[in-house]
Design an enzyme around this catalytic site. Structure first.
Site, PDB file in Angstrom:
ATOM      1  N   ASP A 271       0.833  -1.202   0.000  1.00 15.74           N
ATOM      2  CA  ASP A 271       0.000   0.000   0.000  1.00 15.74           C
ATOM      3  C   ASP A 271       0.871   1.256   0.000  1.00 15.74           C
ATOM      4  O   ASP A 271       1.658   1.481   0.920  1.00 15.74           O
ATOM      5  CB  ASP A 271      -0.904  -0.009   1.240  1.00 15.74           C
ATOM      6  CG  ASP A 271      -2.053   0.974   1.154  1.00 15.74           C
ATOM      7  OD1 ASP A 271      -1.847   2.085   0.644  1.00 15.74           O
ATOM      8  OD2 ASP A 271      -3.155   0.625   1.613  1.00 15.74           O
TER       9      ASP A 271
ATOM     10  N   HIS B 158      -2.743  -0.061  -2.684  1.00 19.22           N
ATOM     11  CA  HIS B 158      -3.938   0.601  -2.167  1.00 19.22           C
ATOM     12  C   HIS B 158      -5.106   0.457  -3.137  1.00 19.22           C
ATOM     13  O   HIS B 158      -4.930   0.528  -4.351  1.00 19.22           O
ATOM     14  CB  HIS B 158      -3.643   2.078  -1.923  1.00 19.22           C
ATOM     15  CG  HIS B 158      -4.709   2.795  -1.177  1.00 19.22           C
ATOM     16  ND1 HIS B 158      -4.922   2.603   0.167  1.00 19.22           N
ATOM     17  CD2 HIS B 158      -5.649   3.686  -1.587  1.00 19.22           C
ATOM     18  CE1 HIS B 158      -5.931   3.359   0.561  1.00 19.22           C
ATOM     19  NE2 HIS B 158      -6.390   4.019  -0.491  1.00 19.22           N
TER      20      HIS B 158
END
Length: 233
Positions: A170, A201
């Site tokens: 992420d 993400h």
């Protein structure tokens, strides 16, 4: 299943939400907690899908205090710039208050079983975590939540089942933050953490740059089983 925009009354004023109703008109509820793009087509589709599975699904407009009715499509720089402006100016505590108001609204709907969970994405992932700590929600799910590591002092207040889906790559939640989340929550009996190797993400957002169908399907199946076990049992 049917969906409509509704009005939710709070002590600070009225705000809107998108409510999808199950065909049978009865069942538990799920709050769908938005990303930074507002109650857009993606969030509405998630609510619609939950309704097909027998839930009242309500996505409240959490940006109403800044600019009501935000629905951004994240495919232009202008949309991203606007979304980050709203995110920077967002009051998390007021957002949780609005979610608790929305939770009460869901519980009071005719046909509601009284059990209500929540599932949130990005900013909504953080808010789902905070709902587990600050509200009487029956179950909570967070997808790639941003900023959870800054709120880990609230972990001791978690008193309902919580599932967090963590993208290991992420770009907005670095490995240090992920390690802190694990350190604080691994031994909490209410919490289940799932890591998705190589996922970035918003890996569950269909049509997004980082969408990973295999891992999204796995995360969504885990969520479906988790919510059914905690809300329909």
């Amino acid at each position: 299943m049917s969906g409509q925009d509704i009005t939710i009354a709070s002590k600070d004023g009225n705000f809107s939400g998108y409510l999808a109703t199950p065909a049978g008109g009865r069942g538990p509820g799920v709050l769908v907690i938005q990303e930074i793009f507002g109650i857009n087509a993606n969030i509405r589709a998630i609510a619609d899908n939950l309704a097909t599975r027998g839930y009242f699904a309500l996505a409240p407009d959490l940006f109403w205090r800044q600019e009501p009715g935000i629905q951004l499509t994240p495919n232009t720089q202008a949309a991203w710039d606007k979304a980050f402006e709203l995110y920077r100016n967002f009051n998390v505590d007021k957002g949780v208050e609005d979610l608790i108001t929305s939770l009460d609204h869901l519980r009071a709907l005719p046909g509601s079983s009284g059990k209500v969970g929540c599932q949130g994405y990005c900013l909504g992932g953080l808010l789902a975590y905070l709902m587990a700590a600050r509200s009487d929600v029956d179950a909570a799910v967070g997808y790639h939540g941003v900023g959870i590591d800054s709120k880990l002092s609230e972990a001791k207040h978690i008193h309902c089942p919580l599932m967090l889906h963590i993208a290991s790559a992420d770009a907005f939640v670095d490995t240090k933050a992920q390690a802190a989340i694990h350190a604080a929550l691994n031994t909490n009996p209410y919490v289940i953490l799932h890591d998705y190797a190589g996922a970035d993400h918003a890996f569950t957002r269909e049509g997004g740059d980082h969408y990973n169908k295999k891992q999204a399907d796995l995360a969504n199946q885990r969520t479906a089983e988790f919510l059914a076990g905690n809300l329909k049992g």
